[in-house]
Write a protein that holds these residues in place. Structure first.
Motif, PDB file in Angstrom:
ATOM      1  N   GLN A  65     -18.368  22.640 121.420  1.00 33.52           N
ATOM      2  CA  GLN A  65     -19.241  22.983 120.300  1.00 33.52           C
ATOM      3  C   GLN A  65     -19.701  21.709 119.601  1.00 33.52           C
ATOM      4  N   MET A  66     -21.008  21.379 119.796  1.00 35.43           N
ATOM      5  CA  MET A  66     -21.578  20.167 119.201  1.00 35.43           C
ATOM      6  C   MET A  66     -23.016  20.436 118.796  1.00 35.43           C
ATOM      7  N   PRO A  67     -23.534  19.677 117.832  1.00 38.44           N
ATOM      8  CA  PRO A  67     -24.935  19.838 117.440  1.00 38.44           C
ATOM      9  C   PRO A  67     -25.890  19.223 118.472  1.00 38.44           C
ATOM     10  N   LYS A  68     -27.151  19.643 118.395  1.00 37.35           N
ATOM     11  CA  LYS A  68     -28.261  19.141 119.206  1.00 37.35           C
ATOM     12  C   LYS A  68     -28.140  19.531 120.677  1.00 37.35           C
ATOM     13  N   LEU A  69     -26.989  19.230 121.285  1.00 35.69           N
ATOM     14  CA  LEU A  69     -26.768  19.573 122.690  1.00 35.69           C
ATOM     15  C   LEU A  69     -25.279  19.859 122.859  1.00 35.69           C
ATOM     16  N   ASP A  70     -24.947  21.100 123.214  1.00 39.20           N
ATOM     17  CA  ASP A  70     -23.522  21.422 123.305  1.00 39.20           C
ATOM     18  C   ASP A  70     -22.935  20.930 124.632  1.00 39.20           C
ATOM     19  N   GLY A  71     -21.620  21.134 124.789  1.00 38.48           N
ATOM     20  CA  GLY A  71     -20.928  20.612 125.968  1.00 38.48           C
ATOM     21  C   GLY A  71     -21.395  21.220 127.267  1.00 38.48           C
ATOM     22  N   PHE A  72     -21.757  22.512 127.260  1.00 41.07           N
ATOM     23  CA  PHE A  72     -22.250  23.161 128.476  1.00 41.07           C
ATOM     24  C   PHE A  72     -23.566  22.545 128.931  1.00 41.07           C
ATOM     25  N   ALA A  73     -24.478  22.350 127.986  1.00 42.11           N
ATOM     26  CA  ALA A  73     -25.782  21.765 128.321  1.00 42.11           C
ATOM     27  C   ALA A  73     -25.628  20.322 128.791  1.00 42.11           C
ATOM     28  N   LEU A  74     -24.696  19.588 128.171  1.00 37.95           N
ATOM     29  CA  LEU A  74     -24.453  18.211 128.600  1.00 37.95           C
ATOM     30  C   LEU A  74     -23.916  18.192 130.032  1.00 37.95           C
ATOM     31  N   LEU A  75     -22.978  19.073 130.336  1.00 40.51           N
ATOM     32  CA  LEU A  75     -22.449  19.168 131.693  1.00 40.51           C
ATOM     33  C   LEU A  75     -23.551  19.499 132.698  1.00 40.51           C
ATOM     34  N   GLU A  76     -24.425  20.401 132.313  1.00 40.96           N
ATOM     35  CA  GLU A  76     -25.516  20.804 133.215  1.00 40.96           C
ATOM     36  C   GLU A  76     -26.429  19.616 133.522  1.00 40.96           C
ATOM     37  N   ARG A  77     -26.767  18.852 132.498  1.00 41.10           N
ATOM     38  CA  ARG A  77     -27.622  17.671 132.718  1.00 41.10           C
ATOM     39  C   ARG A  77     -26.941  16.665 133.646  1.00 41.10           C
ATOM     40  N   ILE A  78     -25.665  16.462 133.411  1.00 38.18           N
ATOM     41  CA  ILE A  78     -24.932  15.484 134.228  1.00 38.18           C
ATOM     42  C   ILE A  78     -24.912  15.909 135.686  1.00 38.18           C
ATOM     43  N   ARG A  79     -24.540  17.147 135.951  1.00 37.11           N
ATOM     44  CA  ARG A  79     -24.383  17.603 137.333  1.00 37.11           C
ATOM     45  C   ARG A  79     -25.711  17.813 138.051  1.00 37.11           C
ATOM     46  N   LYS A  80     -26.806  17.915 137.319  1.00 37.57           N
ATOM     47  CA  LYS A  80     -28.123  18.076 137.952  1.00 37.57           C
ATOM     48  C   LYS A  80     -28.904  16.769 137.993  1.00 37.57           C
ATOM     49  N   SER A  81     -28.273  15.687 137.578  1.00 34.29           N
ATOM     50  CA  SER A  81     -28.959  14.399 137.551  1.00 34.29           C
ATOM     51  C   SER A  81     -29.296  13.924 138.962  1.00 34.29           C
ATOM     52  N   ASP A  82     -30.417  13.217 139.086  1.00 34.91           N
ATOM     53  CA  ASP A  82     -30.806  12.621 140.366  1.00 34.91           C
ATOM     54  C   ASP A  82     -30.090  11.301 140.620  1.00 34.91           C
ATOM     55  N   ASP A  83     -29.437  10.769 139.586  1.00 30.86           N
ATOM     56  CA  ASP A  83     -28.703   9.508 139.714  1.00 30.86           C
ATOM     57  C   ASP A  83     -27.288   9.806 140.210  1.00 30.86           C
ATOM     58  N   PRO A  84     -26.907   9.324 141.382  1.00 31.87           N
ATOM     59  CA  PRO A  84     -25.561   9.618 141.911  1.00 31.87           C
ATOM     60  C   PRO A  84     -24.444   9.179 140.967  1.00 31.87           C
ATOM     61  N   ARG A  85     -24.647   8.054 140.279  1.00 33.22           N
ATOM     62  CA  ARG A  85     -23.613   7.584 139.347  1.00 33.22           C
ATOM     63  C   ARG A  85     -23.377   8.606 138.247  1.00 33.22           C
ATOM     64  N   VAL A  86     -24.447   9.132 137.697  1.00 32.38           N
ATOM     65  CA  VAL A  86     -24.338  10.105 136.613  1.00 32.38           C
ATOM     66  C   VAL A  86     -23.818  11.442 137.132  1.00 32.38           C
ATOM     67  N   LYS A  87     -24.339  11.873 138.257  1.00 31.18           N
ATOM     68  CA  LYS A  87     -23.997  13.196 138.790  1.00 31.18           C
ATOM     69  C   LYS A  87     -22.517  13.334 139.107  1.00 31.18           C
ATOM     70  N   THR A  88     -21.889  12.239 139.512  1.00 35.35           N
ATOM     71  CA  THR A  88     -20.487  12.309 139.944  1.00 35.35           C
ATOM     72  C   THR A  88     -19.502  11.807 138.898  1.00 35.35           C
ATOM     73  N   ILE A  89     -19.977  11.468 137.720  1.00 33.36           N
ATOM     74  CA  ILE A  89     -19.082  10.904 136.710  1.00 33.36           C
ATOM     75  C   ILE A  89     -18.068  11.963 136.263  1.00 33.36           C
ATOM     76  N   PRO A  90     -16.776  11.623 136.166  1.00 31.69           N
ATOM     77  CA  PRO A  90     -15.760  12.601 135.744  1.00 31.69           C
ATOM     78  C   PRO A  90     -15.963  12.997 134.277  1.00 31.69           C
ATOM     79  N   VAL A  91     -15.822  14.291 134.014  1.00 30.82           N
ATOM     80  CA  VAL A  91     -15.956  14.808 132.652  1.00 30.82           C
ATOM     81  C   VAL A  91     -14.702  15.580 132.283  1.00 30.82           C
TER      82      VAL A  91
END
Length: 385
Positions: A65-91
């Motif tokens: 639960q966070m303002p502007k962008l919650d944890g679910f939306a942040l996870l979605e952006r990370i896992r759908k990123s075209d950058d392999p470094r970002v997409k595979t970063i541990p969360v």
């Protein structure tokens, strides 16, 4: 004078803490700061910007639960990123009073682990180390697979070239075409119904169908042509010494063959629908085989996005082949020459018409225009004898 010890200035790996509670961020930062550099952000949007721009970040801690962008939306952006470094970063998700359903949703969205806001420092560091070792192992597997892929030349399922070997062959053909001013075309096609067929009859049967399609296409190619599998249901064909119009004619014939193919499995009809994209040196500006294939790939995507299946998209429909036809001004000039009466025009006009031919030829070559020059030459000579 003592020598400076090596590696004394190696920077610490960075951990990102994303939580709108300063108390939570401060608590976790205090526990791990001796082992990691720590960056803090107070909302999901700021956290995303940090992840996108800071390559030193190796692990992300995120609240839900966070303002502007919650944890679910942040996870979605990370896992759908075209950058392999970002997409595979541990969360690691920082959980508070969330119920099990919320945690399952976070796990499904791509969370690697969970901690509570009261987890002690030793356990947090252990979780981070475990995740980093897992990421390192996965990266080593990827590197090993890439090394193996580069030594293999044939796809085991379809018998076509592997992507790496196809690029190797394509680069040779591209260099030859550039040196000698020759033609080169690239055709990409994708079996759009592969997923549907897989769901209907299973992956093994769907792969057998891919192999049959590949065999059908390869049976129509010349020795000098190269065909490779570029994705799970995608292929590329490289045609050296082939103009865009010739490659387009081939694509249309192949399209018709695949469309008419009658494939049944246990009384189920398996429909083959494809999208295609074409690029060629006589109509496209490209400095490498990779660029030429990217152009074809973009047209393939355009085809896949159209509602009508099995439609070949090329620049004949979106200005791809517009330069292959004779420009209208030159077309009118040729018509005047063909219809001219030299006896009525006189000797001076005849000489002018003779001089027009080299000009037309030069312009057409400059524009890479393919026109029947022999026919025009014959017509002019007939008129101006």
């Amino acid at each position: 004078m003592s020598a400076t010890p090596p590696f004394t200035n190696i920077p610490k790996q960075r951990v990102l803490l994303v939580d709108d509670s300063r108390i939570v961020r401060t608590t976790i930062a205090r526990l791990i700061r001796k082992s990691f550099d720590v960056r803090e952000e107070a909302d999901g949007e700021a956290g995303w910007q940090a992840i996108s721009t800071d390559p030193s970040i190796v692990v992300v801690f995120s609240d839900i639960q966070m303002p502007k962008l919650d944890g679910f939306a942040l996870l979605e952006r990370i896992r759908k990123s075209d950058d392999p470094r970002v997409k595979t970063i541990p969360v690691i998700v920082i959980s508070g009073d969330e119920d099990d359903a919320t945690k399952r949703r976070a796990r499904a969205a791509g969370a690697n682990d969970f901690i509570t806001k009261t987890t002690d420092g030793t356990e947090i560091l252990s979780r981070i180390d475990n995740l980093l070792h897992l990421v390192e192992a996965k990266q080593q597997l990827v590197v090993s697979k890439q090394a193996i892929d580069q030594t293999v030349t044939r796809d085991p399922i379809t018998g076509t070239f592997t992507p790496h070997y196809l690029l190797t062959e394509g680069s040779k053909h591209f260099s030859h075409a550039r040196r000698h001013g020759g033609s080169l075309s690239v055709l990409l096609f994708h079996v759009e119904t592969y997923g549907e067929i897989t769901d209907k009859v299973g992956k093994a049967v769907a792969d057998q169908l891919l192999a049959r399609i590949a065999k059908l296409v390869m049976g129509t190619l010349r020795t000098e042509d190269s065909m490779g599998r570029t994705s799970e249901a995608g292929f590329a064909v490289i045609f050296p010494g082939t103009s865009s119009q010739q490659a387009l004619a081939f694509a249309r014939r192949m399209h018709e063959q695949l469309e008419k193919a009658q494939v049944t499995y246990r009384e189920q009809v398996l429909k083959i629908a494809t999208s295609m994209g074409l690029a060629a040196l006589d109509v496209d500006a490209a400095s490498s085989i990779e660029e030429l294939m990217k152009l074809a790939q973009q047209r393939l995507k355009d085809a896949a996005n159209r509602k009508a299946q099995q439609r070949i998209v090329n620049q004949d429909e979106v200005s791809l082949l517009k330069r292959v036809t004779l420009p209208s001004d030159l077309d009118r000039a040729v018509q005047l020459i063909e219809n001219a009466n030299a006896e009525q025009l006189g000797e001076a006009a005849s000489e002018t018409l003779r001089r027009i031919l080299p000009f037309i030829v030069a312009v057409c070559r400059k524009l890479n225009v393919e026109i029947p020059l022999d026919k025009i030459t014959q017509a002019i000579r007939h008129q101006l004898k």
